[in-house]
Design an enzyme around this catalytic site. Structure first.
Site, mmCIF file in Angstrom:
data_model
loop_
_atom_site.group_PDB
_atom_site.id
_atom_site.type_symbol
_atom_site.label_atom_id
_atom_site.label_comp_id
_atom_site.label_asym_id
_atom_site.label_seq_id
_atom_site.Cartn_x
_atom_site.Cartn_y
_atom_site.Cartn_z
ATOM 1 N N GLY A 24 0.835 -1.212 0.000
ATOM 2 C CA GLY A 24 0.000 0.000 0.000
ATOM 3 C C GLY A 24 0.859 1.248 0.000
ATOM 4 O O GLY A 24 0.398 2.337 0.318
ATOM 5 N N GLY B 94 0.772 5.835 2.277
ATOM 6 C CA GLY B 94 1.959 5.087 1.872
ATOM 7 C C GLY B 94 2.995 5.942 1.177
ATOM 8 O O GLY B 94 4.201 5.808 1.420
ATOM 9 N N TYR C 133 -15.559 -2.639 7.768
ATOM 10 C CA TYR C 133 -14.152 -2.216 7.610
ATOM 11 C C TYR C 133 -13.425 -2.257 8.968
ATOM 12 O O TYR C 133 -12.341 -2.816 9.098
ATOM 13 C CB TYR C 133 -14.162 -0.811 7.018
ATOM 14 C CG TYR C 133 -12.875 -0.037 7.043
ATOM 15 C CD1 TYR C 133 -11.759 -0.461 6.321
ATOM 16 C CD2 TYR C 133 -12.768 1.151 7.768
ATOM 17 C CE1 TYR C 133 -10.589 0.279 6.329
ATOM 18 C CE2 TYR C 133 -11.607 1.894 7.777
ATOM 19 C CZ TYR C 133 -10.517 1.444 7.060
ATOM 20 O OH TYR C 133 -9.354 2.176 7.072
ATOM 21 N N LYS D 91 -10.329 -4.867 10.186
ATOM 22 C CA LYS D 91 -9.028 -4.360 10.641
ATOM 23 C C LYS D 91 -8.723 -4.830 12.065
ATOM 24 O O LYS D 91 -7.580 -5.151 12.395
ATOM 25 C CB LYS D 91 -9.021 -2.828 10.588
ATOM 26 C CG LYS D 91 -8.821 -2.246 9.204
ATOM 27 C CD LYS D 91 -7.460 -2.624 8.689
ATOM 28 C CE LYS D 91 -7.020 -1.871 7.476
ATOM 29 N NZ LYS D 91 -6.147 -0.772 7.724
ATOM 30 N N LEU E 18 -6.871 10.791 8.770
ATOM 31 C CA LEU E 18 -5.714 11.515 8.218
ATOM 32 C C LEU E 18 -6.156 12.509 7.144
ATOM 33 O O LEU E 18 -7.228 12.362 6.550
ATOM 34 C CB LEU E 18 -4.739 10.516 7.599
ATOM 35 C CG LEU E 18 -4.326 9.346 8.493
ATOM 36 C CD1 LEU E 18 -3.462 8.359 7.710
ATOM 37 C CD2 LEU E 18 -3.592 9.844 9.723
ATOM 38 N N LYS F 134 -15.521 20.778 -2.303
ATOM 39 C CA LYS F 134 -16.814 21.456 -2.356
ATOM 40 C C LYS F 134 -16.657 22.966 -2.168
ATOM 41 O O LYS F 134 -17.192 23.774 -2.924
ATOM 42 C CB LYS F 134 -17.680 20.929 -1.207
ATOM 43 C CG LYS F 134 -18.962 20.321 -1.660
ATOM 44 C CD LYS F 134 -19.735 19.797 -0.476
ATOM 45 C CE LYS F 134 -20.394 18.510 -0.901
ATOM 46 N NZ LYS F 134 -21.261 17.944 0.082
ATOM 47 N N TRP G 210 -23.216 16.747 4.458
ATOM 48 C CA TRP G 210 -23.907 15.584 5.023
ATOM 49 C C TRP G 210 -24.091 15.737 6.528
ATOM 50 O O TRP G 210 -23.190 16.212 7.233
ATOM 51 C CB TRP G 210 -23.075 14.333 4.766
ATOM 52 C CG TRP G 210 -23.300 13.725 3.417
ATOM 53 C CD1 TRP G 210 -23.633 14.391 2.265
ATOM 54 C CD2 TRP G 210 -23.217 12.336 3.077
ATOM 55 N NE1 TRP G 210 -23.742 13.510 1.235
ATOM 56 C CE2 TRP G 210 -23.496 12.237 1.697
ATOM 57 C CE3 TRP G 210 -22.927 11.174 3.787
ATOM 58 C CZ2 TRP G 210 -23.501 11.018 1.023
ATOM 59 C CZ3 TRP G 210 -22.915 9.949 3.123
ATOM 60 C CH2 TRP G 210 -23.209 9.882 1.751
HETATM 61 N N1 LIG Z 1 -6.707 7.831 5.250
HETATM 62 C C1 LIG Z 1 -7.072 7.803 6.525
HETATM 63 O O1 LIG Z 1 -7.687 8.726 7.049
HETATM 64 C C2 LIG Z 1 -6.708 6.618 7.381
HETATM 65 C C3 LIG Z 1 -6.972 6.686 8.763
HETATM 66 C C4 LIG Z 1 -6.651 5.599 9.571
HETATM 67 C C5 LIG Z 1 -6.073 4.476 9.009
HETATM 68 N N2 LIG Z 1 -5.840 4.431 7.673
HETATM 69 C C6 LIG Z 1 -5.216 3.230 7.132
HETATM 70 O O2 LIG Z 1 -4.009 3.615 6.511
HETATM 71 C C7 LIG Z 1 -3.761 2.779 5.390
HETATM 72 C C8 LIG Z 1 -3.539 3.625 4.156
HETATM 73 O O3 LIG Z 1 -4.716 4.373 3.885
HETATM 74 P P1 LIG Z 1 -4.779 5.407 2.682
HETATM 75 O O4 LIG Z 1 -5.754 6.440 3.044
HETATM 76 O O5 LIG Z 1 -3.410 5.771 2.276
HETATM 77 O O6 LIG Z 1 -5.440 4.506 1.541
HETATM 78 P P2 LIG Z 1 -5.212 4.518 -0.044
HETATM 79 O O7 LIG Z 1 -4.654 5.806 -0.517
HETATM 80 O O8 LIG Z 1 -6.501 4.046 -0.645
HETATM 81 O O9 LIG Z 1 -4.099 3.427 -0.262
HETATM 82 C C9 LIG Z 1 -4.389 2.084 -0.114
HETATM 83 C C10 LIG Z 1 -3.324 1.287 -0.776
HETATM 84 O O10 LIG Z 1 -3.701 -0.103 -0.671
HETATM 85 C C11 LIG Z 1 -3.373 -0.719 -1.889
HETATM 86 N N3 LIG Z 1 -4.232 -1.886 -2.126
HETATM 87 C C12 LIG Z 1 -5.576 -1.949 -2.073
HETATM 88 N N4 LIG Z 1 -5.980 -3.175 -2.425
HETATM 89 C C13 LIG Z 1 -4.872 -3.891 -2.708
HETATM 90 C C14 LIG Z 1 -4.642 -5.223 -3.145
HETATM 91 N N5 LIG Z 1 -5.654 -6.076 -3.387
HETATM 92 N N6 LIG Z 1 -3.354 -5.620 -3.306
HETATM 93 C C15 LIG Z 1 -2.330 -4.767 -3.097
HETATM 94 N N7 LIG Z 1 -2.473 -3.505 -2.689
HETATM 95 C C16 LIG Z 1 -3.746 -3.074 -2.502
HETATM 96 C C17 LIG Z 1 -3.611 0.331 -2.960
HETATM 97 O O11 LIG Z 1 -2.814 -0.003 -4.062
HETATM 98 P P3 LIG Z 1 -3.026 0.644 -5.517
HETATM 99 O O12 LIG Z 1 -2.703 2.103 -5.317
HETATM 100 O O13 LIG Z 1 -2.034 -0.050 -6.377
HETATM 101 O O14 LIG Z 1 -4.464 0.415 -5.865
HETATM 102 C C18 LIG Z 1 -3.138 1.598 -2.255
HETATM 103 O O15 LIG Z 1 -1.762 1.795 -2.489
HETATM 104 C C19 LIG Z 1 -4.942 1.837 5.297
HETATM 105 O O16 LIG Z 1 -4.604 0.629 5.917
HETATM 106 C C20 LIG Z 1 -6.032 2.527 6.067
HETATM 107 O O17 LIG Z 1 -6.912 1.595 6.632
HETATM 108 C C21 LIG Z 1 -6.117 5.483 6.845
#
Ligand SMILES: NC(=O)c1ccc[n+]([C@@H]2O[C@H](COP(=O)([O-])OP(=O)(O)OC[C@H]3O[C@@H](n4cnc5c(N)ncnc54)[C@H](OP(=O)(O)O)[C@@H]3O)[C@@H](O)[C@H]2O)c1
Length: 324
Positions: A19, A25, A145, A149, A175, A196, A211
């Site tokens: 990710g 990431g 979800y 987790k 985040l 928006k 919302w």
């Molecule tokens: N954003 C937040 O507010 C937040 C808050 C708390 C926790 N988190 C956690 O932090 C982590 C990162 O979140 P994010 O917001 O950065 O999400 P994101 O931008 O959607 O990134 C998710 C990543 O997971 C990869 N992925 C999804 N399905 C996959 C698969 N089948 N095989 C391999 N890779 C896969 C995607 O790869 P591709 O790009 O190649 O599709 C992408 O790089 C997650 O675990 C999330 O639960 C996020």
């Protein structure tokens, strides 16, 4: 943690970030590069689909990481969670479970699994302490979800107990920051509101619609702080207990919209669609354990972080880089 303080640790590591091309990431990978790990592997989903066990095993056999940081997930805002609860449950649990099991069997020394604040019970006493994680069912809109987790926390603790596998579990709050997803259908609350408000300001719209009621509260952590905190945990924390990673303060959605309206220059009316869900009533983490266990404290204020995010969003719009 300065970039140099951890360099002795990191230069000995072969690090796999799954990710690592996503929102969080890409910030983790940028920071890691400066720490100069011996090897840094950042596969895309196309390189290795983590829902496929053979793909996961062959990646680990080929790259032989000493450290795995799993940031891969399917995630999004309330709308995305409501649209695809089955996929959010299955893919999140299967990706994490397979990766942790293959890592344990194939000689990885340490794995950091990222959790989510969506795992906390709907009515957790505020601020959320890690000990409250199991005291109730999560808010319905994000429960599949959140539970998927949370199951990975159980796996990490069970694997430590049975196999002595060093899996740690860190729970970031919501985040935001540059690089976030701004698609209105799937995005989280801050990018959705920035888009928006900025669009409304540019078109001189009279009003925007949001919302819910605006009464729910949220806490937000700037993504660069989150990346720094995760790497501090990866380097210094080696215990089974989950640790919150947050900013340590909450803001109502109404106040958040007003702040984003101010920063984007939107001066019209804010209308609330109370038929739409608010999501969890309050979100605010207790963050003292992260400081005590691995020295993390957030540095970026919400206003400062939002200014940078708005500037990044506008630069992307100007460059024609936002396609959705
Ligand atoms: N954003 C937040 O507010 C937040 C808050 C708390 C926790 N988190 C956690 O932090 C982590 C990162 O979140 P994010 O917001 O950065 O999400 P994101 O931008 O959607 O990134 C998710 C990543 O997971 C990869 N992925 C999804 N399905 C996959 C698969 N089948 N095989 C391999 N890779 C896969 C995607 O790869 P591709 O790009 O190649 O599709 C992408 O790089 C997650 O675990 C999330 O639960 C996020």
């Amino acid at each position: 943690m300065t970039e140099r303080s951890g360099s002795g640790f990191w230069t000995a590591q072969r690090v796999l970030v799954t990710g690592g091309r996503g929102f969080l990431g890409s910030h983790v990978v940028e920071r890691l590069k400066a720490l100069r790990p011996k090897v840094l592997i950042v596969p895309s989903r196309r390189d290795c689909d983590l829902t496929s066990l053979p793909a996961v095993e062959s990646l680990i056999k080929k790259e032989r990481p000493s450290m795995v940081i799993n940031l891969a997930a399917v995630c999004g805002g309330i709308g995305a969670n409501q649209a695809e609860p089955g996929r959010f449950f299955y893919e999140n649990i299967i990706m994490g479970a397979q990766l942790m099991d293959a890592s344990r069997r194939l000689g990885v020394e340490k794995l950091l699994q990222v959790g989510t604040v969506c795992s906390y019970p709907k009515h957790t006493p505020v601020p959320f302490e890690e000990e409250s994680l199991w005291d109730g069912y999560p808010e319905e809109t994000n429960a599949p979800y959140g539970i998927a987790k949370k199951a990975l926390l159980v796996q990490a603790q069970a694997y430590r107990q049975q196999y002595g596998f060093n899996a740690i579990y860190i729970i970031p709050i919501n985040l935001y920051g540059p690089g976030d997803h701004f698609n209105l259908k799937t995005s989280h609350v801050i990018p959705a509101l920035i888009r928006k408000c900025a669009t409304a300001a540019e078109t001189s719209a009279r009003s925007i619609e949001c919302w819910g009621t605006g009464k729910a509260t949220r806490e937000f952590l700037y993504v660069e702080d989150a990346a720094r905190g995760l790497l501090m945990a990866a380097e210094r924390y080696n215990k089974p207990a989950p640790i919150n990673l947050g900013f340590g303060g909450e803001i109502s959605i109404k106040e958040l919209v007003e702040l984003i309206a101010k920063l984007t220059g939107f001066k019209g009316e804010i209308l609330w669609d109370s038929r739409k869900p608010d999501g969890q009533p309050r979100r605010h983490l207790e963050v003292s354990k992260a400081l005590k266990e691995f020295g993390f404290k957030a540095e970026t204020s919400l206003e400062e972080g939002l200014k940078k995010t708005v500037a990044w969003y506008r630069s992307q719009v100007k460059a024609g880089a936002l396609t959705e």
